[in-house]
Design a protein around this motif. Structure first.
Motif, PDB file in Angstrom:
ATOM      1  N   ARG A 127       0.825  -1.214   0.000  1.00  0.00           N
ATOM      2  CA  ARG A 127       0.000   0.000   0.000  1.00  0.00           C
ATOM      3  C   ARG A 127       0.853   1.256   0.000  1.00  0.00           C
ATOM      4  N   HIS A 128       2.007   1.173   0.607  1.00  0.00           N
ATOM      5  CA  HIS A 128       2.929   2.313   0.630  1.00  0.00           C
ATOM      6  C   HIS A 128       4.345   1.772   0.733  1.00  0.00           C
ATOM      7  N   GLU A 129       5.285   2.628   0.410  1.00  0.00           N
ATOM      8  CA  GLU A 129       6.671   2.176   0.471  1.00  0.00           C
ATOM      9  C   GLU A 129       7.165   2.158   1.915  1.00  0.00           C
ATOM     10  N   PHE A 130       8.096   1.273   2.173  1.00  0.00           N
ATOM     11  CA  PHE A 130       8.665   1.133   3.509  1.00  0.00           C
ATOM     12  C   PHE A 130       9.617   2.290   3.778  1.00  0.00           C
ATOM     13  N   ARG A 131       9.466   2.941   4.897  1.00  0.00           N
ATOM     14  CA  ARG A 131      10.329   4.048   5.304  1.00  0.00           C
ATOM     15  C   ARG A 131      11.129   3.624   6.528  1.00  0.00           C
ATOM     16  N   PRO A 132      12.351   3.106   6.327  1.00  0.00           N
ATOM     17  CA  PRO A 132      13.115   2.584   7.459  1.00  0.00           C
ATOM     18  C   PRO A 132      13.524   3.662   8.462  1.00  0.00           C
ATOM     19  N   GLY A 133      13.726   4.897   8.012  1.00  0.00           N
ATOM     20  CA  GLY A 133      14.082   5.971   8.936  1.00  0.00           C
ATOM     21  C   GLY A 133      12.976   6.240   9.939  1.00  0.00           C
ATOM     22  N   ARG A 134      11.749   6.208   9.468  1.00  0.00           N
ATOM     23  CA  ARG A 134      10.612   6.408  10.373  1.00  0.00           C
ATOM     24  C   ARG A 134      10.478   5.250  11.348  1.00  0.00           C
ATOM     25  N   ALA A 135      10.778   4.034  10.885  1.00  0.00           N
ATOM     26  CA  ALA A 135      10.723   2.875  11.774  1.00  0.00           C
ATOM     27  C   ALA A 135      11.775   2.998  12.883  1.00  0.00           C
ATOM     28  N   PHE A 171      18.635  10.951  29.024  1.00  0.00           N
ATOM     29  CA  PHE A 171      17.763  10.734  27.876  1.00  0.00           C
ATOM     30  C   PHE A 171      18.053  11.674  26.710  1.00  0.00           C
ATOM     31  N   LEU A 172      18.639  12.822  26.969  1.00  0.00           N
ATOM     32  CA  LEU A 172      18.898  13.791  25.903  1.00  0.00           C
ATOM     33  C   LEU A 172      19.866  13.253  24.840  1.00  0.00           C
ATOM     34  N   PRO A 173      21.020  12.679  25.205  1.00  0.00           N
ATOM     35  CA  PRO A 173      21.888  12.114  24.168  1.00  0.00           C
ATOM     36  C   PRO A 173      21.237  10.937  23.430  1.00  0.00           C
ATOM     37  N   LEU A 174      20.440  10.156  24.130  1.00  0.00           N
ATOM     38  CA  LEU A 174      19.742   9.059  23.460  1.00  0.00           C
ATOM     39  C   LEU A 174      18.755   9.596  22.433  1.00  0.00           C
ATOM     40  N   PHE A 175      18.048  10.655  22.779  1.00  0.00           N
ATOM     41  CA  PHE A 175      17.093  11.270  21.868  1.00  0.00           C
ATOM     42  C   PHE A 175      17.803  11.824  20.632  1.00  0.00           C
ATOM     43  N   LEU A 176      18.861  12.587  20.851  1.00  0.00           N
ATOM     44  CA  LEU A 176      19.583  13.187  19.725  1.00  0.00           C
ATOM     45  C   LEU A 176      20.290  12.116  18.887  1.00  0.00           C
ATOM     46  N   GLY A 177      20.850  11.122  19.541  1.00  0.00           N
ATOM     47  CA  GLY A 177      21.475  10.027  18.806  1.00  0.00           C
ATOM     48  C   GLY A 177      20.463   9.234  17.992  1.00  0.00           C
ATOM     49  N   GLY A 178      19.285   9.052  18.532  1.00  0.00           N
ATOM     50  CA  GLY A 178      18.232   8.356  17.798  1.00  0.00           C
ATOM     51  C   GLY A 178      17.776   9.139  16.579  1.00  0.00           C
ATOM     52  N   LEU A 179      17.662  10.454  16.728  1.00  0.00           N
ATOM     53  CA  LEU A 179      17.304  11.281  15.573  1.00  0.00           C
ATOM     54  C   LEU A 179      18.398  11.242  14.515  1.00  0.00           C
ATOM     55  N   TRP A 180      19.657  11.273  14.949  1.00  0.00           N
ATOM     56  CA  TRP A 180      20.764  11.194  13.995  1.00  0.00           C
ATOM     57  C   TRP A 180      20.747   9.848  13.272  1.00  0.00           C
ATOM     58  N   LEU A 181      20.515   8.773  14.014  1.00  0.00           N
ATOM     59  CA  LEU A 181      20.464   7.448  13.408  1.00  0.00           C
ATOM     60  C   LEU A 181      19.311   7.343  12.409  1.00  0.00           C
ATOM     61  N   ALA A 182      18.153   7.879  12.759  1.00  0.00           N
ATOM     62  CA  ALA A 182      17.007   7.856  11.842  1.00  0.00           C
ATOM     63  C   ALA A 182      17.302   8.655  10.580  1.00  0.00           C
ATOM     64  N   THR A 202      17.467   7.140   6.833  1.00  0.00           N
ATOM     65  CA  THR A 202      16.642   7.733   5.787  1.00  0.00           C
ATOM     66  C   THR A 202      17.496   8.118   4.586  1.00  0.00           C
ATOM     67  N   TRP A 203      18.645   8.717   4.819  1.00  0.00           N
ATOM     68  CA  TRP A 203      19.538   9.109   3.724  1.00  0.00           C
ATOM     69  C   TRP A 203      20.017   7.882   2.956  1.00  0.00           C
ATOM     70  N   ALA A 204      20.408   6.827   3.684  1.00  0.00           N
ATOM     71  CA  ALA A 204      20.891   5.608   3.025  1.00  0.00           C
ATOM     72  C   ALA A 204      19.781   4.971   2.182  1.00  0.00           C
ATOM     73  N   ALA A 205      18.569   4.930   2.710  1.00  0.00           N
ATOM     74  CA  ALA A 205      17.450   4.367   1.950  1.00  0.00           C
ATOM     75  C   ALA A 205      17.149   5.204   0.717  1.00  0.00           C
ATOM     76  N   TYR A 206      17.263   6.511   0.840  1.00  0.00           N
ATOM     77  CA  TYR A 206      17.047   7.396  -0.311  1.00  0.00           C
ATOM     78  C   TYR A 206      18.088   7.133  -1.395  1.00  0.00           C
ATOM     79  N   MET A 207      19.343   6.974  -0.999  1.00  0.00           N
ATOM     80  CA  MET A 207      20.396   6.727  -1.974  1.00  0.00           C
ATOM     81  C   MET A 207      20.196   5.372  -2.672  1.00  0.00           C
ATOM     82  N   VAL A 208      19.786   4.359  -1.927  1.00  0.00           N
ATOM     83  CA  VAL A 208      19.531   3.043  -2.522  1.00  0.00           C
ATOM     84  C   VAL A 208      18.361   3.140  -3.492  1.00  0.00           C
TER      85      VAL A 208
END
Length: 87
Positions: free
Chosen positions: A3-11, A39-50, A54-60
């Motif tokens: 129904r829609h494409e998989f968005r791994p960054g959002r996951a 929790f602040l570094p975990l939050f920022l690190g999680g956003l960076w990882l997402a 997302t960038w890697a999936a876009y390039m693929v």
């Protein structure tokens, strides 16, 4: 068909947020004592990882579409009898 494409960054972002929510819930219940600055570094690190995922999936996806387009254009050229004829 999907129904829609998989968005791994959002996951990844969703999993990070669920983990943070579980940590806050454990802290609120008294099962885990940590300062809020933990929790602040975990939050920022999680956003960076997402963002990285997302960038890697876009390039693929971009590479896959370019390969598909180049494979489709290997046939005979389009007819020049239309209104956009080459002069």
């Amino acid at each position: 068909m999907l129904r829609h494409e998989f968005r791994p960054g959002r996951a990844v972002a969703g999993l990070v947020m669920l983990g943070l929510a579980a940590g806050y819930a454990a802290d609120a219940a008294g099962a885990w004592e940590v300062p809020w600055t933990f929790f602040l570094p975990l939050f920022l690190g999680g956003l960076w990882l997402a963002a990285t995922v997302t960038w890697a999936a876009y390039m693929v996806r971009r590479r896959r579409e370019a390969r598909k387009a180049s494979a489709e254009s290997s046939g005979a050229p389009a007819s020049t009898s239309g209104s956009h004829a080459i002069r």
